[in-house]
Motif scaffolding. Sequence first.
Motif, PDB file in Angstrom:
ATOM      1  N   GLU A 254      49.683  32.414  73.289  1.00  0.00           N
ATOM      2  CA  GLU A 254      50.489  33.534  73.787  1.00  0.00           C
ATOM      3  C   GLU A 254      49.896  34.872  73.349  1.00  0.00           C
ATOM      4  N   GLN A 258      48.197  37.996  75.872  1.00  0.00           N
ATOM      5  CA  GLN A 258      48.482  39.427  75.792  1.00  0.00           C
ATOM      6  C   GLN A 258      47.243  40.263  75.461  1.00  0.00           C
ATOM      7  N   LYS A 259      46.307  39.701  74.701  1.00  0.00           N
ATOM      8  CA  LYS A 259      45.280  40.526  74.064  1.00  0.00           C
ATOM      9  C   LYS A 259      43.829  40.223  74.456  1.00  0.00           C
TER      10      LYS A 259
END
Length: 394
Positions: A254, A258-259
């Motif tokens: 997760e 996002q990154k």
Amino acid sequence: MLDARLAPVLDDLRSRSLYRVRRVVDGRHAVRMKVDGRDCINFCSNDYLGLASDPRVAEAASNAFARVGTGSSGSALISGYNAEHRALEEELADFLGRPRALLFSTGWATNMGVLKALLGRGDAVVADELNHASLIDGARASGAQYWRVAHADLNAYERALQQAALDRRFAVLVTDGVFSMDGDIADLPALAQLARHSGAALMVDDAHGFGVLGERGRGSAELLDVEPEVLVATLGKSLGCAGGFVAGSETLIEYLVQKARTWVFSTAPPPAIAAAGRAALRIVRAEPELRARLHANIARFVDGARERGLPVDERAVSTPIQPLLVYDDARALQLSRELMSRGFWVAAIRPPTVPRGTARLRITLSAAHEFAQIDGLLDALAQSLRALPVPYGL
């Protein structure tokens, strides 16, 4: 002006036998191939299980192309995340016994994206000097302090990790599982222990072990009974497809969603390639005899090389990557060309892919090779080495 700047660089590469030229394959990428218009037997691909030309994998891709089209049309976070992508991620995670997996467009994008997402200024990365270029570039691009240690030097790893701990830096220990140009396997149990004692995370790129090593083909981590926090591999080698992935915890995946910029800002892979990957993974799970055949071929090559007095790297005898060091760049090219004239395609590997003075032939075995083809290559190697006009340095 630009050409005037670039042309001398190309001339210099030619003069030092470091100029690279692409060969054109006509038809399937398999053991028997047509390369630059001539028939040959391929001993330089990463198709370790022979799945790149398996009709079942091709059929899965063809059916998916007909069903979902040629492209994903967008990044995974916009419009590109297909049910085939999700199914492949779930099946990879299940196969590896990990909570989650995340699919990237390439193995290079996976390593770059993961390292840049996990590390930044004030952190540290401790990495083997012979790691794949994508790990090296990802470590450098992360902005973290980069300790590049001598190959397989556990004492150097320990010193670097101790220094990172003293500096209160978050550290990631990064290594290939199987080193792509040398064929040796990292000492993952020792590295895992070092990482654990220093509070570092362990990241393993198992591109050349996944599908090949371990009782179920889970790779070097399964073979050595280690569970790195971050496990990276590709679909383009033992699975005969394309793409890369990372497997790990729910939190890790997760976070990367996002990154990881190479995932967030890249068009998702074609869904049909994911369908092909799923078919290949099913074959790996259902047909352990493919791995058995591959390892029989590795043993055939190693035993045959010893019988003929050819050098064998004892560190690589359990993997399909068999390096034959020639040391001199020009001689490596000569030997590769001589083998091609005899019908065997083996690439000459020169700097910067390997350190200066370690030019080599990188011979790779596949489950699809026949014993007679391996014996033929060994005979051709012995004859070609004798035919070189200068001593080959072994």
